[in-house]
Design a protein around this motif. Structure first.
Motif, mmCIF file in Angstrom:
data_model
loop_
_atom_site.group_PDB
_atom_site.id
_atom_site.type_symbol
_atom_site.label_atom_id
_atom_site.label_comp_id
_atom_site.label_asym_id
_atom_site.label_seq_id
_atom_site.Cartn_x
_atom_site.Cartn_y
_atom_site.Cartn_z
ATOM 1 N N ALA A 1 -0.572 -10.101 -0.077
ATOM 2 C CA ALA A 1 0.236 -10.601 -1.191
ATOM 3 C C ALA A 1 1.718 -10.546 -0.871
ATOM 4 O O ALA A 1 2.181 -9.659 -0.150
ATOM 5 N N LEU A 2 2.434 -11.524 -1.416
ATOM 6 C CA LEU A 2 3.897 -11.523 -1.383
ATOM 7 C C LEU A 2 4.326 -11.271 -2.826
ATOM 8 O O LEU A 2 4.010 -12.057 -3.717
ATOM 9 N N VAL A 3 5.011 -10.155 -3.021
ATOM 10 C CA VAL A 3 5.206 -9.632 -4.373
ATOM 11 C C VAL A 3 6.682 -9.595 -4.726
ATOM 12 O O VAL A 3 7.478 -8.979 -4.002
ATOM 13 N N GLY A 4 7.047 -10.221 -5.823
ATOM 14 C CA GLY A 4 8.433 -10.188 -6.281
ATOM 15 C C GLY A 4 8.628 -9.079 -7.294
ATOM 16 O O GLY A 4 8.791 -7.906 -6.945
ATOM 17 N N GLY A 5 8.573 -9.418 -8.575
ATOM 18 C CA GLY A 5 8.865 -8.476 -9.665
ATOM 19 C C GLY A 5 8.179 -7.125 -9.523
ATOM 20 O O GLY A 5 8.830 -6.077 -9.672
ATOM 21 N N ALA A 6 6.900 -7.120 -9.217
ATOM 22 C CA ALA A 6 6.152 -5.857 -9.169
ATOM 23 C C ALA A 6 6.472 -5.026 -7.929
ATOM 24 O O ALA A 6 5.981 -3.907 -7.785
ATOM 25 N N SER A 7 7.303 -5.559 -7.038
ATOM 26 C CA SER A 7 7.683 -4.762 -5.854
ATOM 27 C C SER A 7 8.944 -3.953 -6.117
ATOM 28 O O SER A 7 9.379 -3.185 -5.262
ATOM 29 N N LEU A 8 9.530 -4.114 -7.288
ATOM 30 C CA LEU A 8 10.784 -3.410 -7.596
ATOM 31 C C LEU A 8 10.550 -2.037 -8.211
ATOM 32 O O LEU A 8 11.497 -1.307 -8.506
ATOM 33 N N LYS A 9 9.300 -1.692 -8.406
ATOM 34 C CA LYS A 9 8.937 -0.358 -8.916
ATOM 35 C C LYS A 9 7.981 0.267 -7.916
ATOM 36 O O LYS A 9 6.991 -0.360 -7.510
ATOM 37 N N ALA A 10 8.270 1.522 -7.536
ATOM 38 C CA ALA A 10 7.453 2.167 -6.501
ATOM 39 C C ALA A 10 5.982 2.220 -6.911
ATOM 40 O O ALA A 10 5.098 1.885 -6.113
ATOM 41 N N ASP A 11 5.715 2.630 -8.149
ATOM 42 C CA ASP A 11 4.315 2.822 -8.546
ATOM 43 C C ASP A 11 3.512 1.531 -8.469
ATOM 44 O O ASP A 11 2.388 1.523 -7.964
ATOM 45 N N SER A 12 4.093 0.437 -8.965
ATOM 46 C CA SER A 12 3.308 -0.797 -8.952
ATOM 47 C C SER A 12 3.173 -1.334 -7.526
ATOM 48 O O SER A 12 2.097 -1.798 -7.140
ATOM 49 N N PHE A 13 4.232 -1.232 -6.728
ATOM 50 C CA PHE A 13 4.105 -1.746 -5.363
ATOM 51 C C PHE A 13 3.100 -0.923 -4.551
ATOM 52 O O PHE A 13 2.271 -1.471 -3.823
ATOM 53 N N VAL A 14 3.169 0.390 -4.702
ATOM 54 C CA VAL A 14 2.230 1.251 -3.960
ATOM 55 C C VAL A 14 0.792 0.945 -4.384
ATOM 56 O O VAL A 14 -0.111 0.856 -3.539
ATOM 57 N N ARG A 15 0.583 0.729 -5.667
ATOM 58 C CA ARG A 15 -0.774 0.394 -6.130
ATOM 59 C C ARG A 15 -1.248 -0.934 -5.518
ATOM 60 O O ARG A 15 -2.413 -1.095 -5.167
ATOM 61 N N ILE A 16 -0.303 -1.867 -5.404
ATOM 62 C CA ILE A 16 -0.652 -3.156 -4.795
ATOM 63 C C ILE A 16 -1.023 -2.965 -3.327
ATOM 64 O O ILE A 16 -2.020 -3.510 -2.846
ATOM 65 N N VAL A 17 -0.242 -2.147 -2.628
ATOM 66 C CA VAL A 17 -0.551 -1.887 -1.204
ATOM 67 C C VAL A 17 -1.925 -1.233 -1.061
ATOM 68 O O VAL A 17 -2.635 -1.479 -0.088
ATOM 69 N N ARG A 18 -2.309 -0.449 -2.048
ATOM 70 C CA ARG A 18 -3.617 0.241 -1.992
ATOM 71 C C ARG A 18 -4.760 -0.643 -2.494
ATOM 72 O O ARG A 18 -5.865 -0.140 -2.720
ATOM 73 N N ALA A 19 -4.518 -1.912 -2.675
ATOM 74 C CA ALA A 19 -5.541 -2.805 -3.244
ATOM 75 C C ALA A 19 -6.912 -2.581 -2.598
ATOM 76 O O ALA A 19 -7.006 -2.420 -1.375
ATOM 77 N N LEU A 20 -7.919 -2.563 -3.410
ATOM 78 C CA LEU A 20 -9.325 -2.457 -2.995
ATOM 79 C C LEU A 20 -9.694 -1.087 -2.438
ATOM 80 O O LEU A 20 -10.834 -0.889 -2.013
ATOM 81 N N THR A 21 -8.742 -0.136 -2.439
ATOM 82 C CA THR A 21 -9.097 1.186 -1.902
ATOM 83 C C THR A 21 -9.116 2.236 -3.006
ATOM 84 O O THR A 21 -9.464 3.394 -2.740
ATOM 85 N N VAL A 22 -8.657 1.879 -4.207
ATOM 86 C CA VAL A 22 -8.620 2.885 -5.288
ATOM 87 C C VAL A 22 -9.489 2.461 -6.456
ATOM 88 O O VAL A 22 -9.841 1.297 -6.592
#
Ligand code: PGA
Length: 257
Positions: free
Chosen positions: A236-257
């Protein structure tokens, strides 16, 4: 197998203090996991150009790549306000987003210009993240496939297959960027599949199957799993949701949590 890439596009947001804090907060959560997570996915952060040196410092020793949001195609010269590939390389940049829809629509970038930038990136060993995407009017007129094909082939014009192998594609429907409207996983998979089919025709099956196609446009911690579980959605290429650590980290962890 294609390694998934999760890329942050900060756009024109944050100052140096906030940028450093955000990187530290992301690292605090991701660094301990990288031994496992890093085997199957890559992470990239593309800050505004002026913040690249600060972010480079904060990323020292991290398994997170540094990206730029744009660049000029010439190496140097009388191009007021522009930044070149060698300048980015000097600050540890490895990826460059090219042809983002905001560059196309607000700054008038054409496929021809974007193609020159893609070639410059490859010449300097930067990974181009070539963005393509249709507007709502184009989608409603039934032109989506044609628009995406033209942007893809235009951006890759005159490249040899071995060069195309080094490019990452990002499908970002313009109507989904910053709007909270995401393409459904089915819609996105359909366009990703069509893009890959075009790549197969253009560069051959082996190359096309190795090229990553990211999805972008209102990706969030909530919708990322359903998107990247599709066979042709390679991150994914993430704009708005990459500006907050929690949401970006959750995105990076996609399918593993
Ligand atoms: P968004 O932006 O996630 O805020 O929709 C994505 C992008 O434009 O790269």
């Amino acid at each position: 197998m294609r390694k998934k890439l999760f890329a942050a596009n900060w756009k024109m947001n944050l100052g140096p203090v906030q940028a450093r804090e955000l990187v530290r907060a992301i690292r605090a959560q991701l660094d301990p996991q990288f031994a496992t997570l890093g085997k199957e996915r890559e992470v990239m952060i593309a800050p505004p150009a002026i913040l690249i040196p600060a972010v480079q410092q904060e990323l020292a020793g991290a398994a997170i790549a540094l990206g730029a949001q744009n660049m000029h195609f010439e190496d140097q010269g009388a191009f007021t306000g522009e930044i070149s590939a060698p300048m980015l390389k000097a600050y540890g940049v490895t990826h460059v987003i090219l042809g983002h829809s905001e560059r196309r629509h607000i700054f008038g970038e054409t496929d021809e210009l974007i193609n020159k930038k893609v070639k410059s990136a490859l010449r300097h060993d930067l990974i181009p993240v070539l963005c393509v995407g249709e507007t709502l009017a184009q989608r409603e007129a039934g032109d989506t496939t044609q628009v995406l094909t033209n942007q893809l082939l235009g951006g890759l014009a005159e490249l040899e297959s071995h060069q195309i192998a080094k490019v990452t594609i990002a499908y970002e429907p313009v109507w989904a960027i910053g709007t909270g409207k995401t393409a459904t996983p089915e819609q996105a998979q359909r366009e990703h599949g069509a893009l890959r089919a075009t790549l197969i025709e253009r560069a051959g099956r082996a190359v096309a199957h190795g090229v990553r196609i990211l999805y972008g446009g209102s990706v969030t911690a909530e919708n990322v799993d359903s998107l990247v579980s599709r066979p042709d959605i390679d991150g994914a290429l993430v704009g708005g949701a990459s500006l907050k650590a929690d949401s970006f980290v959750r995105i990076v962890r996609a399918l593993t949590v």
